[in-house]
Scaffold this active site. Structure first.
Site, short mmCIF file in Angstrom:
data_model
loop_
_atom_site.label_atom_id
_atom_site.label_comp_id
_atom_site.label_asym_id
_atom_site.label_seq_id
_atom_site.Cartn_x
_atom_site.Cartn_y
_atom_site.Cartn_z
N GLU A 1 -65.05 13.36 -22.24
CA GLU A 1 -64.88 12.31 -21.22
C GLU A 1 -66.25 11.81 -20.77
O GLU A 1 -67.21 12.59 -20.71
CB GLU A 1 -64.14 12.82 -19.96
CG GLU A 1 -62.69 13.11 -20.16
CD GLU A 1 -62.00 13.63 -18.91
OE1 GLU A 1 -62.40 13.26 -17.79
OE2 GLU A 1 -61.05 14.41 -19.07
N GLU B 1 -61.54 21.06 -17.96
CA GLU B 1 -62.27 21.26 -16.71
C GLU B 1 -61.84 22.49 -15.93
O GLU B 1 -61.52 22.41 -14.74
CB GLU B 1 -62.18 20.00 -15.83
CG GLU B 1 -62.87 18.82 -16.46
CD GLU B 1 -63.19 17.69 -15.48
OE1 GLU B 1 -62.77 17.76 -14.32
OE2 GLU B 1 -63.89 16.74 -15.90
#
Ligand code: BGP
Length: 472
Positions: free
Chosen positions: A372, A165
């Site tokens: 995820e 991220e």
């Protein structure tokens, strides 16, 4: 669509789940580990300390055995940079190498492919003191760390992820406890995007190095991608959605895949006098790197509307990873009235998952692994059981949409929901649980740390055994 047109999940599809080191390992001072930015940050009120968390550092054998029982084909975990290089660079800590060798070997004994994230929100504190990602040397620090990882684990790890991220680090770093901006910085946006630039170059160099040192391995990025909808069909809202799609999503994937800045982002940075400085060789380094696949985290879509130029900036106060915030003159977050939300206020959008998969594949034409996806909830342990139909429902809907995306022609490699076991959330404590495996501990005190299989554990086991056919 007729059911007959529904394609199956590929034969070697990598079913698994994810964790990250600082959120589940604990053992922060053990075996020579140095402190990371997470260990020294001020914790949000009422959240568990990171000293123990799920104590995966001591329970990994038991946890991986449970993952094997669920039938995992892969386990996505991150390596703590500070276990390998306690000061970020310099001396290698053999105990850290030994630990991850054990984790990797344990996975392989069960035929579970390790999917290793090199960096998941845990910058070594010693490097933060040297300017963190603001320091141009950060590119070298990361490349050196990557070299140590490939040297020690590259003979067995086939799948690598670079930076978890990076887009969220850049957009909401302080919420996560990262991205230190040097004191006295006048143009914070410029500094933030300079840090981002260093990370992009570091990622590119790590990808090239991986291909050189581990010719059989595959490597890719792992941003958080959520397609951005326009709040209405007003042309201004459409422009706002394109702007935020570029800033939130495409900057990172355009750079990882094509090695060039997204033009909308570049213009936005120019307008704020915030374009990053290229060091000699950066352009070539960025262009030389090519990922083998795209990893991305998906929780929900985002919706924005046009934001007037005179909008007050303080709407950004309540931002977290999944919200758009506001950028006067460009876009602002809009609550999509068509979507339900989790107990923690995150929108739920399984169809948006299909939309996002189609868009990412259309733009980059690389295989995709979902690194995820999941639902955070206040799970209750009662008589040794955890009934979590809401999580099963969430995952079922997303897997259904993933299968539709495969039928649309999207090339999927794997699916790793967040999270394999309960662990500490980025800023909402361990009360916000995501795991298939319940860990007995609370924000208030460390519990027995005993593991319990949730209902979703048994359900996911069936899903994997049927290669995604049985979702009941
Ligand atoms: C992602 C992070 C994870 C994880 C997850 C859930 O942004 O990569 O580390 O924590 O989100 O978010 P949260 O913990 O805030 O609920």
């Amino acid at each position: 669509m007729k059911d007959t047109n529904l394609k199956q999940f590929p034969k070697n599809f990598l079913w698994g789940a994810s964790t990250s080191a600082y959120q589940c390992e604990g053992a922060v001072n053990e075996d020579g580990k140095g402190p990371s930015c997470q260990d020294v940050k001020e914790l949000p009120a009422g959240t568990a300390s990171l000293d123990v968390t799920a104590d995966h550092y001591h329970h990994y054998k038991e946890d991986i055995a449970l993952m094997a029982e669920m039938g995992f084909k892969t386990y996505r975990f991150s390596i703590a940079w500070t276990r390998i290089l306690p000061n970020g660079d310099g001396e290698v800590n053999q105990a850290g190498i030994d630990h991850y060798n054990d984790v990797i070997n344990t996975c392989l004994e069960y035929n579970i492919e390790p999917l290793v994230t090199m960096f998941h929100f845990d910058m070594p504190a010693a490097l933060d003191h040297r300017g963190s990602w603001s320091n141009p040397d950060s590119v070298k620090w990361f490349e050196n760390y990557a070299k140590v990882l490939f040297e020690n684990f590259g003979d067995r790890v086939k799948y690598w992820l670079t930076i978890n991220e990076q887009n969220m680090l850049t957009l909401v770093g302080p919420v996560i406890g990262t991205m230190m901006i040097p004191e006295g910085t006048e143009n914070v946006l410029k500094e933030t995007y300079q840090q981002n630039h260093h990370m992009l170059v570091a990622q590119a160099k790590a990808m090239v190095l991986c291909h050189k040192m581990c010719p059989n391995a595959k490597i890719g990025p792992a941003p958080n991608i959520s397609y951005v909808y326009a709040a209405s069909c007003k042309p201004e809202d459409m422009l706002a959605a394109e702007e935020f799609n570029a800033i939130r999503n495409w900057l990172y994937l355009d750079m990882a895949v094509y090695g060039r800045y997204n033009n909308l982002v570049w213009r936005y940075l120019e307008e704020h006098d915030a374009t990053p400085t290229f060091a000699p060789g950066d352009k070539e380094a960025l262009e030389a790197a090519h990922p083998d696949f795209i990893g991305f985290n998906y929780y929900n879509t985002t919706t924005v509307e046009y934001a007037p130029k005179d909008l007050k900036k303080d709407v950004n106060d309540k931002m977290d990873q999944q919200k758009g915030g506001a950028e006067p003159g460009y876009f602002m977050n809009f609550k999509n009235p068509n979507l339900p939300t989790t107990e923690f206020g995150w929108e739920i959008d399984p169809i948006g998952f299909r939309v996002t998969l189609r868009e990412v594949y259309d733009r980059y034409h690389l295989p995709i692994v979902i690194t995820e996806n999941g639902l955070g909830a206040y799970d209750q342990l009662e008589d040794g059981q955890v009934h979590d139909p809401y999580r099963i429902n969430y995952l079922r809907q997303h897997i259904t949409q993933m299968r539709l995306a495969i039928s649309d022609g999207v090339e999927m490699m794997g699916y790793c929901p967040w999270s394999a076991i309960d662990l500490v959330s980025t800023h909402e404590g361990i009360r916000k649980r995501y795991g298939f495996i319940y860990v007995d501990t609370t924000d208030e005190e460390v519990g027995s740390l005993k593991r319990y299989k949730k209902d979703s554990f048994y359900w996911y086991k069936k899903v994997i055994a049927s290669n995604g056919e049985d979702l009941d």
